[in-house]
Design a protein around this motif. Sequence first.
Motif, short mmCIF file in Angstrom:
data_model
loop_
_atom_site.label_atom_id
_atom_site.label_comp_id
_atom_site.label_asym_id
_atom_site.label_seq_id
_atom_site.Cartn_x
_atom_site.Cartn_y
_atom_site.Cartn_z
N TYR A 67 8.60 -3.85 12.73
CA TYR A 67 8.35 -5.28 12.57
C TYR A 67 6.95 -5.58 12.06
O TYR A 67 6.73 -6.58 11.37
CB TYR A 67 8.56 -6.00 13.91
CG TYR A 67 9.81 -5.51 14.60
CD1 TYR A 67 11.07 -5.86 14.12
CD2 TYR A 67 9.73 -4.65 15.70
CE1 TYR A 67 12.22 -5.38 14.73
CE2 TYR A 67 10.88 -4.17 16.32
CZ TYR A 67 12.11 -4.53 15.83
OH TYR A 67 13.25 -4.05 16.43
N GLU A 68 6.01 -4.71 12.36
CA GLU A 68 4.64 -4.90 11.88
C GLU A 68 4.32 -4.03 10.69
O GLU A 68 3.17 -3.95 10.26
CB GLU A 68 3.64 -4.60 13.02
CG GLU A 68 3.80 -5.45 14.26
CD GLU A 68 4.76 -4.86 15.28
OE1 GLU A 68 5.02 -5.52 16.31
OE2 GLU A 68 5.25 -3.73 15.06
N SER A 69 5.37 -3.38 10.15
CA SER A 69 5.10 -2.44 9.06
C SER A 69 5.99 -2.69 7.86
O SER A 69 5.69 -3.54 7.02
CB SER A 69 5.24 -0.99 9.56
OG SER A 69 6.56 -0.75 10.07
N PHE A 70 7.13 -1.96 7.75
CA PHE A 70 7.93 -1.94 6.52
C PHE A 70 9.11 -2.91 6.52
O PHE A 70 9.74 -3.10 5.48
CB PHE A 70 8.45 -0.53 6.27
CG PHE A 70 7.37 0.49 6.06
CD1 PHE A 70 6.64 0.51 4.88
CD2 PHE A 70 7.08 1.42 7.04
CE1 PHE A 70 5.65 1.44 4.67
CE2 PHE A 70 6.08 2.36 6.85
CZ PHE A 70 5.36 2.37 5.66
N TYR A 71 9.43 -3.51 7.66
CA TYR A 71 10.57 -4.43 7.68
C TYR A 71 10.25 -5.58 8.62
O TYR A 71 10.72 -5.64 9.76
CB TYR A 71 11.86 -3.72 8.10
CG TYR A 71 13.09 -4.61 7.96
CD1 TYR A 71 13.65 -4.87 6.71
CD2 TYR A 71 13.68 -5.18 9.09
CE1 TYR A 71 14.78 -5.69 6.59
CE2 TYR A 71 14.81 -5.99 8.97
CZ TYR A 71 15.35 -6.24 7.72
OH TYR A 71 16.45 -7.05 7.60
N CYS A 72 9.43 -6.48 8.14
CA CYS A 72 9.06 -7.67 8.90
C CYS A 72 9.81 -8.86 8.30
O CYS A 72 9.59 -9.20 7.13
CB CYS A 72 7.55 -7.89 8.83
SG CYS A 72 7.02 -9.44 9.59
N VAL A 73 10.72 -9.45 9.07
CA VAL A 73 11.45 -10.63 8.63
C VAL A 73 11.01 -11.78 9.54
O VAL A 73 11.51 -11.92 10.67
CB VAL A 73 12.97 -10.42 8.71
CG1 VAL A 73 13.72 -11.66 8.22
CG2 VAL A 73 13.38 -9.20 7.88
N ALA A 118 14.26 -12.76 3.54
CA ALA A 118 12.96 -12.44 2.95
C ALA A 118 12.24 -11.41 3.81
O ALA A 118 11.86 -11.69 4.95
CB ALA A 118 12.12 -13.70 2.82
N VAL A 119 12.05 -10.22 3.27
CA VAL A 119 11.36 -9.14 3.97
C VAL A 119 9.90 -9.14 3.55
O VAL A 119 9.57 -9.20 2.36
CB VAL A 119 12.00 -7.78 3.65
CG1 VAL A 119 11.21 -6.65 4.31
CG2 VAL A 119 13.46 -7.75 4.10
N HIS A 120 9.03 -9.09 4.54
CA HIS A 120 7.60 -8.98 4.30
C HIS A 120 7.12 -7.59 4.71
O HIS A 120 7.76 -6.90 5.49
CB HIS A 120 6.84 -10.02 5.13
CG HIS A 120 7.06 -11.43 4.68
ND1 HIS A 120 6.06 -12.37 4.70
CD2 HIS A 120 8.16 -12.07 4.20
CE1 HIS A 120 6.53 -13.54 4.26
NE2 HIS A 120 7.81 -13.37 3.96
N LEU A 121 5.98 -7.18 4.17
CA LEU A 121 5.27 -6.01 4.66
C LEU A 121 4.24 -6.49 5.67
O LEU A 121 3.53 -7.48 5.43
CB LEU A 121 4.60 -5.25 3.52
CG LEU A 121 5.55 -4.63 2.49
CD1 LEU A 121 4.75 -3.88 1.43
CD2 LEU A 121 6.56 -3.70 3.13
N GLY A 122 4.16 -5.79 6.81
CA GLY A 122 3.30 -6.22 7.90
C GLY A 122 1.87 -5.75 7.76
O GLY A 122 1.50 -5.04 6.82
N GLN A 368 -0.07 1.78 16.87
CA GLN A 368 0.67 1.79 15.60
C GLN A 368 -0.25 1.40 14.45
O GLN A 368 -0.19 2.01 13.37
CB GLN A 368 1.85 0.81 15.69
CG GLN A 368 2.92 1.19 16.70
CD GLN A 368 4.02 2.06 16.12
OE1 GLN A 368 4.14 2.23 14.92
NE2 GLN A 368 4.84 2.64 16.99
N ALA A 369 -1.08 0.39 14.65
CA ALA A 369 -2.00 -0.06 13.59
C ALA A 369 -2.95 1.05 13.19
O ALA A 369 -3.16 1.32 12.00
CB ALA A 369 -2.77 -1.29 14.06
N ARG A 370 -3.54 1.70 14.18
CA ARG A 370 -4.53 2.75 13.90
C ARG A 370 -3.89 3.94 13.20
O ARG A 370 -4.38 4.39 12.14
CB ARG A 370 -5.17 3.21 15.21
CG ARG A 370 -6.16 4.37 15.04
CD ARG A 370 -6.47 5.02 16.37
NE ARG A 370 -5.28 5.59 16.98
CZ ARG A 370 -5.04 5.59 18.30
NH1 ARG A 370 -5.89 5.03 19.14
NH2 ARG A 370 -3.93 6.15 18.77
N ASN A 371 -2.79 4.46 13.73
CA ASN A 371 -2.24 5.70 13.19
C ASN A 371 -1.52 5.50 11.86
O ASN A 371 -1.66 6.33 10.95
CB ASN A 371 -1.29 6.33 14.22
CG ASN A 371 -2.04 6.96 15.38
OD1 ASN A 371 -3.25 7.17 15.32
ND2 ASN A 371 -1.33 7.25 16.46
#
Length: 506
Positions: A67-73, A118-122, A368-371
Motif C-alpha cells: 500500500y505504501e509502495s507499488f500498489y497504492c489505490v 487509479a494506482v499510485h506509487l507510494g 519498510q520505508a528504510r529498507n
Amino acid sequence: MKRRDFLKGAGLVAATAASGLGVSLWGMRQARAFGEVPKEAEGAMLPLELQAENILEIFLYGGVSQYESFYCVPSLGEASGTQWHAYLQSGHVQAAVDQCAFQGPLTEPFAADSMGQAVHLGPYVMPLRERPDVMERTRVSISAHDLEPHEGAIPMMLGGRGLGHPAFSGLGAHVQRYFLERFAEPGRAPYSYALMSNGANGLPTDNVRSVVSIGMHPGAARPLAIKVDAAGDLTSLLARGTIGQNRAQYDALMQGYIDRYHERLRWRGQANPLRAPRLGELEAASSSIANAQAIQGVLEPQFFTKVPGSNCGDNSNTDAMTMNLKLAAHLLRHPTVPAKYVCIVDTGLISADGGGGYDTHGENSFTQARNLSHTLRQLLSVVNAPGENNPAKLDLDKTLIVLTTEFGRTPYKQGNQGRNHWPYGFPVVFIGGPVRPSGKGVFGACGEDGRATIASTPQENRMAALLSLGIWPFAQESFNVSDVPGATTEIEAAKLVQQRQLGVVA
C-alpha cells in the motif's frame, strides 16, 4: 484395445524408429531440448529486439507492504481505515517519510489497474519515482496464492511450485541448464548465481534456499550460491590449497573414476551409457571443482570487502545489499563470461522485527520505508541513466529486473504499528527488458477487502522471466498450460503471459 493389436502397434513403432524415420507416438510431440521453442510457436515468442540478455531478480524477503509502495489505490480502504489509510491516518506514514527526508507528494499517479482503479506509487519507492526513465519501463503484476507461512510462500514465489512437487525448481536452474546445454564452454563460470547475506538467519527455516533448487534438472543446473558478506570460505575453497600442486593429478584421477563408472553402464561395452542422475551430479561437481579457477577469476576480491551503509538515519557496519548489487552488476556485465541470471535475497539494510528485510509484524512504516528505499536507491545506482553508457552498469534494454516477494502485508493493522502476512493480492514488479513504455502499467487488481479480484499465478511470473530470455517454459521440468488461467494451448499460454506480465502483445 486387444493385446494382439497393441503388440502389432508397438512392433510398428519399433520398426519405424529403427528405420530412422521417427514417429509421433499417440500424438505426442517429438522430444526437444529443454527450453527449445517449437517451430509452430516461433511466431508467439517475443521479437528478438525485445528479448532480454539477462535477468536480475531481487527477492524482497519478508513481504513488502504494497500500500505504501507499488500498489497504492487511495480510493480503497478510506471508509474502513485500511490499506493505504491504515497508517496514513495514524501519522506513521508521514513520520517515516519525514525520517527518510523524502521530497515530493506522498503518492504519485502511475496507471489504471485491470478494474480501472487509479494506482499510485507510494512514498517508500521514492528513488524509483525520481527516475522517470525507469518508471516508463515498469510493469506491476498483482499476484495471489493462499500460503500464509513463509515456509510455503517463499518456495511458491521463487519456484512457482509447492514444496514436494517434483518439478519444484528455482528460476536460476532453468536458466543455467538452458544456456549450459547450448553454449557449453569447458572451464566457464556459471550462468546463474544466488547472492545472499550472512545476516539472513531465516535461510534454513523459511526455505529461502529454494532459489538454488533444481527439481528435475541435472545437478549441473544448480546456481552458485554466495554469501557476499561471508565469502571467506568460498574464496579459500576456490584456491584449492589442500591439494596444492597436485591439482592436475587429482582432477585426472576423479575423471578416471567417472569414466570407468560410465563404462560399467554400457551394455556389453557398446552404445551410450544408461542414465544415472547421481553420477551426472558427481560429474558436474567434479567439473566445477576442476574449473574453480574460472569462478575465482570472476569473483574478484574487491567485491567481498565489507562496506558500511546508512539510510533514514540508521546505520549498518555491513551493507550486504549494496555489496550484492555491485557484484550482481559485475557478473551480468562481465566482458567475457557474463551471467544470465542473478538473484539477490534482500534482507534489508537492517533486519525487520520478524526477520528478513520486510517481515514487519511489530513495526511496519519506518522499517519498510528504510529498507525498500535503500534497496531501490542502490539498485538504481547500478542502472544507466539516460545518456549514460557505463559498460559496468546495467542497461534496461538488455536486463530485465524482477522484484519478487513471498506475499504482501494485511490491509489492516497488526497490533498498533505492524501488518501481518497477506498472500491474497500483492505486487510483483518487472522493470526493463521486454517492458517498454507501451507496456508500462498494471495487470490485475485488488478490491475493498484487499483481496485480488484479477491476479496472475506465481507460475506466470516465472514463465514471463523465461520467455523474456527466449526460453520456452513448457516442459515436465518447468510449467504447464494449466498454470495459465484461460489458456488451452502452449502458444495461447505464452501469449497471455507475455501480455499480462510484460505488456507485450504477440
